[in-house]
Design a protein around this motif. Structure first.
Motif, short mmCIF file in Angstrom:
data_model
loop_
_atom_site.label_atom_id
_atom_site.label_comp_id
_atom_site.label_asym_id
_atom_site.label_seq_id
_atom_site.Cartn_x
_atom_site.Cartn_y
_atom_site.Cartn_z
N UNK A 131 50.97 -42.79 -0.47
CA UNK A 131 51.13 -42.44 -1.84
C UNK A 131 51.63 -41.08 -2.00
N UNK A 132 51.29 -40.09 -1.02
CA UNK A 132 51.86 -38.68 -1.02
C UNK A 132 53.25 -38.81 -0.67
N UNK A 133 53.58 -39.57 0.33
CA UNK A 133 55.00 -39.55 0.82
C UNK A 133 55.92 -40.32 -0.43
N UNK A 134 55.20 -41.07 -1.08
CA UNK A 134 56.16 -41.66 -2.41
C UNK A 134 56.41 -40.81 -3.50
N UNK A 135 55.02 -39.85 -3.83
CA UNK A 135 55.21 -38.62 -4.56
C UNK A 135 56.50 -37.93 -4.38
N UNK A 136 56.42 -37.38 -2.92
CA UNK A 136 57.68 -36.55 -2.50
C UNK A 136 59.09 -36.98 -2.83
N UNK A 137 59.14 -38.55 -2.60
CA UNK A 137 60.34 -39.34 -2.73
C UNK A 137 60.61 -39.30 -4.07
N UNK A 186 49.27 -32.69 -10.23
CA UNK A 186 49.07 -32.34 -8.83
C UNK A 186 50.04 -31.56 -8.31
N UNK A 187 49.82 -30.63 -7.48
CA UNK A 187 50.89 -29.59 -7.13
C UNK A 187 51.30 -30.19 -5.87
N UNK A 188 52.87 -30.49 -6.19
CA UNK A 188 53.62 -30.82 -5.09
C UNK A 188 53.72 -29.94 -3.74
N UNK A 189 53.60 -28.78 -3.67
CA UNK A 189 53.46 -28.10 -2.79
C UNK A 189 52.08 -28.41 -1.69
N UNK A 190 51.15 -28.56 -2.44
CA UNK A 190 49.89 -29.10 -1.73
C UNK A 190 50.22 -30.39 -0.96
N UNK A 223 45.48 -27.23 1.63
CA UNK A 223 44.72 -28.53 1.95
C UNK A 223 43.32 -28.67 1.38
N UNK A 224 42.76 -27.35 1.36
CA UNK A 224 41.40 -27.25 0.85
C UNK A 224 41.54 -27.58 -0.81
N UNK A 225 42.67 -26.93 -1.22
CA UNK A 225 42.69 -27.16 -3.04
C UNK A 225 43.10 -28.55 -3.07
N UNK A 226 43.68 -29.51 -2.40
CA UNK A 226 44.06 -30.65 -2.56
C UNK A 226 42.84 -31.79 -2.48
N UNK A 227 42.00 -31.39 -1.39
CA UNK A 227 40.81 -32.03 -1.19
C UNK A 227 39.66 -31.73 -2.53
N UNK A 228 39.80 -30.69 -2.91
CA UNK A 228 38.99 -30.22 -4.20
C UNK A 228 39.43 -31.12 -5.33
N UNK A 229 40.65 -31.09 -5.47
CA UNK A 229 41.28 -31.92 -6.60
C UNK A 229 41.21 -33.40 -6.71
N UNK A 230 41.12 -33.82 -5.22
CA UNK A 230 40.87 -35.38 -5.00
C UNK A 230 39.42 -35.78 -4.99
N UNK A 231 38.74 -34.86 -4.59
CA UNK A 231 37.34 -35.16 -4.52
C UNK A 231 36.78 -35.82 -3.04
N UNK A 232 37.79 -35.62 -2.11
CA UNK A 232 37.57 -36.38 -0.64
C UNK A 232 37.91 -35.20 0.46
N UNK A 233 37.38 -35.69 1.62
CA UNK A 233 37.89 -34.92 2.72
C UNK A 233 39.05 -35.87 3.43
N UNK A 234 40.03 -35.00 3.59
CA UNK A 234 41.42 -35.71 4.17
C UNK A 234 41.63 -35.29 5.49
#
Length: 311
Positions: free
Chosen positions: A67-73, A1-5, A36-47
């Motif tokens: 979970x996104x906040x924890x990934x960045x931490x 998963x790309x951290x920039x997204x 955001x669109x790329x992240x939604x495609x990777x997750x398969x959901x609308x954010x």
């Protein structure tokens, strides 16, 4: 998963608007939308759901946000773990009860703000390889064993000459001595099962035996210091050498004696090794601390092998 997204998603969730998130991240609003669109495609959901006021998190977006906040931490902790000046200083002390352990405890008391990772590596080749690879920052060793010069990128400095003492049980013939001349130990059985061929301490004791005609037995399995103390306490014919700065606790009933050795006093040379290009700021602090708190070297009336580098 790309951290920039992921970072863009968190910024947009906090701002509630893609435009404000773009300003915070110093990118265009179009870039935010694409991430955001790329992240939604990777997750398969609308954010997000677009609203007149900006962008609101969907139920899936709300579930993903912590979970996104924890990934960045986690990512930040990973970077900090290897960033010079932020990760702990990693030092090899060989054994937990030896002189090097005492030196590092003293350093920690003097500089409690410096994070430390203390490791125990057995042989000198492993320690030098770990220094060169960056796995550790420094190691305490005897410098240097015969025929094994250090690579040019490894620096060293003598930090402590530790006097050896004779350890006996209460029934040993020398148990009542206040000190014992080194030459008087010829003919006595000195048992040191921890001597392993190829180590720097094996080279040290080989020279000591040759120089003064001693008998050091390294036979039998090494069950550790507790078993060594039990055996010496119960066997009048056996004694062992022990560093004067080695910290051991034994039952009062053992009646063990630590007797200074003199004329000359054999000293074990402890040096600090490190890579010449190591930039960790705490390494310089450690070296300065050791220089200021350890006694001088090559005192009159002491002995060590000729191959020890005098620095």
């Amino acid at each position: 998963m790309d951290l920039d997204t992921v970072r863009t998603f968190v910024a947009a969730a906090d701002a509630g608007q893609f435009q404000e998130a773009a300003a915070e991240l110093a990118v265009t609003q179009q870039a935010v939308s694409k991430r955001i669109a790329a992240l939604e495609r990777a997750l398969g959901v609308r954010l997000f759901t677009r609203t007149p006021r900006g962008a609101e998190l969907t139920i899936d977006g709300q579930a993903f946000l912590p979970h996104a906040r924890e990934l960045l931490r986690v990512a930040e902790r990973a970077v900090s773990s290897v960033r010079t000046g932020h990760r702990p200083l990693r030092v090899d002390i060989i054994a937990s009860r030896g002189a090097a352990s005492g030196l590092m405890r003293g350093f920690h008391r003097a500089h409690p703000d410096i994070d430390l990772d203390v490791v125990m590596l057995f042989d000198i080749e492993t320690a030098v390889a770990a220094i060169r690879s960056g796995e550790i920052d420094a190691s305490f060793r005897a410098v240097a064993a015969p025929g094994r010069p250090f690579p040019e990128d490894i620096a060293s400095v003598r930090v402590l000459d530790e006097p050896l003492q004779l350890l006996t049980g209460p029934a040993h013939v020398l148990a009542g001595a206040r000190s014992v001349p080194l030459a008087r130990l010829a003919g006595h059985r000195i048992w040191m099962p921890g001597i392993v061929p190829g180590t720097e301490w094996a080279a040290y004791y080989d020279d000591l035996v040759t120089e003064f005609g001693l008998t050091i037995e390294a036979t039998g399995p090494n069950f550790g210091s507790d078993a060594l103390l039990d055996t010496v306490a119960d066997t009048p014919a056996l004694a062992t050498f022990m560093g004067g700065d080695t910290r051991l606790v034994w039952p009062a009933g053992h009646g063990l004696r630590r007797i200074p050795v003199t004329d000359p006093t054999p000293v074990y040379p402890h040096s600090l090794l490190w890579h010449r290009d190591n930039p960790h700021p705490a390494l310089a602090t450690l070296r300065a601390h050791l220089a200021a708190t350890t006694p001088g070297h090559d005192a009159a009336g002491t002995w060590m092998p000729d191959w020890v580098i005098a620095r």
